[in-house]
Design an enzyme around this catalytic site. Structure first.
Site, PDB file in Angstrom:
ATOM      1  N   LYS A  56       0.579  -1.095  -0.184  1.00 27.18           N
ATOM      2  CA  LYS A  56      -0.253   0.080   0.334  1.00 27.18           C
ATOM      3  C   LYS A  56       0.127   1.520  -0.039  1.00 27.18           C
ATOM      4  CE  LYS A  56      -3.784  -1.797   2.228  1.00 27.18           C
ATOM      5  NZ  LYS A  56      -5.343  -1.508   3.555  1.00 27.18           N
ATOM      6  N   GLY A 116      -1.037  -1.290  15.782  1.00 24.29           N
ATOM      7  CA  GLY A 116      -0.602  -1.634  14.399  1.00 24.29           C
ATOM      8  C   GLY A 116       0.253  -0.709  13.985  1.00 24.29           C
ATOM      9  N   SER A 117       1.053  -0.901  13.312  1.00 20.73           N
ATOM     10  CA  SER A 117       1.593   1.115  13.157  1.00 20.73           C
ATOM     11  C   SER A 117       2.071   0.682  10.884  1.00 20.73           C
ATOM     12  CB  SER A 117       3.209   1.190  13.493  1.00 20.73           C
ATOM     13  OG  SER A 117       3.924  -0.211  12.925  1.00 20.73           O
ATOM     14  N   GLY A 118       1.445  -0.085  10.196  1.00 16.82           N
ATOM     15  CA  GLY A 118       1.747   0.060   9.181  1.00 16.82           C
ATOM     16  C   GLY A 118       0.051   0.881   8.004  1.00 16.82           C
TER      17      GLY A 118
END
Length: 416
Positions: A56, A116-118
């Site tokens: 992404k 999450g950190s994406g």
């Protein structure tokens, strides 16, 4: 290729089925290695594509135009191709924004925890900020800046928890990103995972009476916005709910649990006929695989051996939209129930002792009513633990089947 989805290890995706419901059958899943991404985008041999983990953010340098949703989030999940000119959009942003509004989730003065950190996490945080949320915590396995390490989470409480990680995705249905039991004050849980339909996180949230929303509606809604970009037309919003319901009908099993002699097999057959669903009786599957009757299996490898075989059969089952009748002891193994619960609506069939007749029994554990009573006392807390609904089968078979059918449809209609 006209349309499709690119990502890595994404065979589990429901996207092709969703896009078929928009009357577009040419939608392919393309699993790419990192070394193949540049070549794929360079050829521009598509009309439109969706993008998922882990690309992404990585697709951005290959695009000619970035929509405002991409500028906000730094992530792309939808690309249009107009005569070789690639435009990037983030319909995940639009989907999550609409989900919060549609479900009337109160964000005023709420503490939000994003797991999450994406790319998905960044999208979630952008939406929350645009809606005025001031208290947003982001948990990461590799925290930096203001992020929080997972081991530090239990020291705080959060009103809304959003799982923006792939943890719990098929086939890891028995995994969860955190133990929700440590967050009893939480009001809302949103899980971006949609396969399985009922992750362990979502199951716990339901049991704890929280508002629990899985990722299916998010997936369908982002596809709805993507199709409007690709097809240059407006679709009715009611199509989102129709597609969500259709996928539940096609994918969600009805799983019958309960003591032997409770009537699970008879109900399963009648329910399958009523709903037009395939019926799977786990004991029958075991007998077919071994070419032996259950009593002979017990005699040969004892109960411990039978339970291991039963566990393997359940693990390997690939049922979607079926009615499943379990053996009475299936609930003794947590892995069994993790698998069955992740893919099924669990119905506990109860029948009173005075309605049970044990005569010339071929069941290895039940020779007398005393045997039944003893084992029932050992399992009486396990059946309700896993059940979504409890059905009284001291009535006519038709009445029990009708009640299960009604509860099943109520559950599906609630999942929208």
């Amino acid at each position: 290729m006209d349309f499709g989805l690119i990502g890595k290890n994404i065979a589990y995706s429901y996207s092709p089925e969703i896009h078929q419901m928009f009357n577009h059958r040419d939608y392919k899943i393309v699993s790419l290695k990192e070394t193949e991404l540049a070549d794929f985008l360079g050829k521009r041999d598509f009309q439109g594509i969706n993008v998922t983990i882990p690309y992404k953010e990585r697709v951005i340098p290959y695009l000619d135009f970035l929509d405002g949703t991409v500028i906000k989030t730094g992530a792309v999940n939808t690309i249009t191709n107009t005569n070789g000119f690639l435009k990037g959009y983030n319909t995940d942003y639009l989907s999550f924004y609409q989900l919060l509004q549609k479900n009337k989730i109160n964000l005023i003065d709420k503490k939000c925890l994003v797991l999450g950190s994406g790319a998905t996490s960044k999208t979630v945080c952008a939406v929350l900020k645009d809606l005025g949320v001031l208290d947003i915590a982001v948990a990461s396995r590799s925290p930096h800046g203001d992020m929080i390490a997972y081991q530090s989470l239990n020291r705080q409480s959060y009103d809304i928890i959003i799982n923006a990680t792939p943890v719990g995705t098929f086939p890891d249905y028995n995994k969860e990103p955190l133990d929700l039991g440590n967050f009893k004050q939480t009001e809302v849980v949103i899980d971006f995972v949609y396969n399985p339909l009922r992750t362990k996180l979502i199951q716990k949230a339901v049991k704890m009476k929280m508002l629990a929303i899985n990722g299916l509606e998010l997936l369908v809604t982002q596809a709805y916005f993507a199709r409007q970009l690709w097809d240059n037309c407006l679709y009715e919003e009611t199509l989102i709910t129709k597609i969500v319901h259709k996928i539940y009908q096609d994918k969600l099993n009805i799983v019958l649990i309960g003591m032997p002699y409770s009537g699970k097999s008879s109900i399963a057959i009648a329910l399958g006929e009523k709903l037009g669903k395939q019926v799977v009786d786990i004991d029958n599957v075991i007998e077919q695989k071994t070419k032996q009757k259950i009593a002979a299996i017990f005699s040969e490898i004892r109960e411990e051996g039978f339970r291991e075989f039963e566990k393997q059969v359940i693990k390997e089952m690939n049922c979607h939209g079926c009615v499943i009748a379990t053996g009475g002891g299936s609930i003794l193994d947590e892995d069994n129930m993790a698998k069955l619960s992740s893919e099924g609506f669990i119905v506990y069939i109860q029948r009173n002792k005075d309605k049970i007749t044990i005569k010339d029994s071929t069941r290895p554990l039940f020779k007398t009513i005393a045997d039944w009573e003893k084992i029932a006392s050992q399992r009486e807390l396990l059946y309700p633990k896993y059940a979504d609904v409890v059905i009284d089968n001291n009535q006519l078979l038709e009445e029990a089947v009708l009640e299960i059918s009604e509860k099943y449809w109520q559950y599906i209609k609630r999942e929208k």
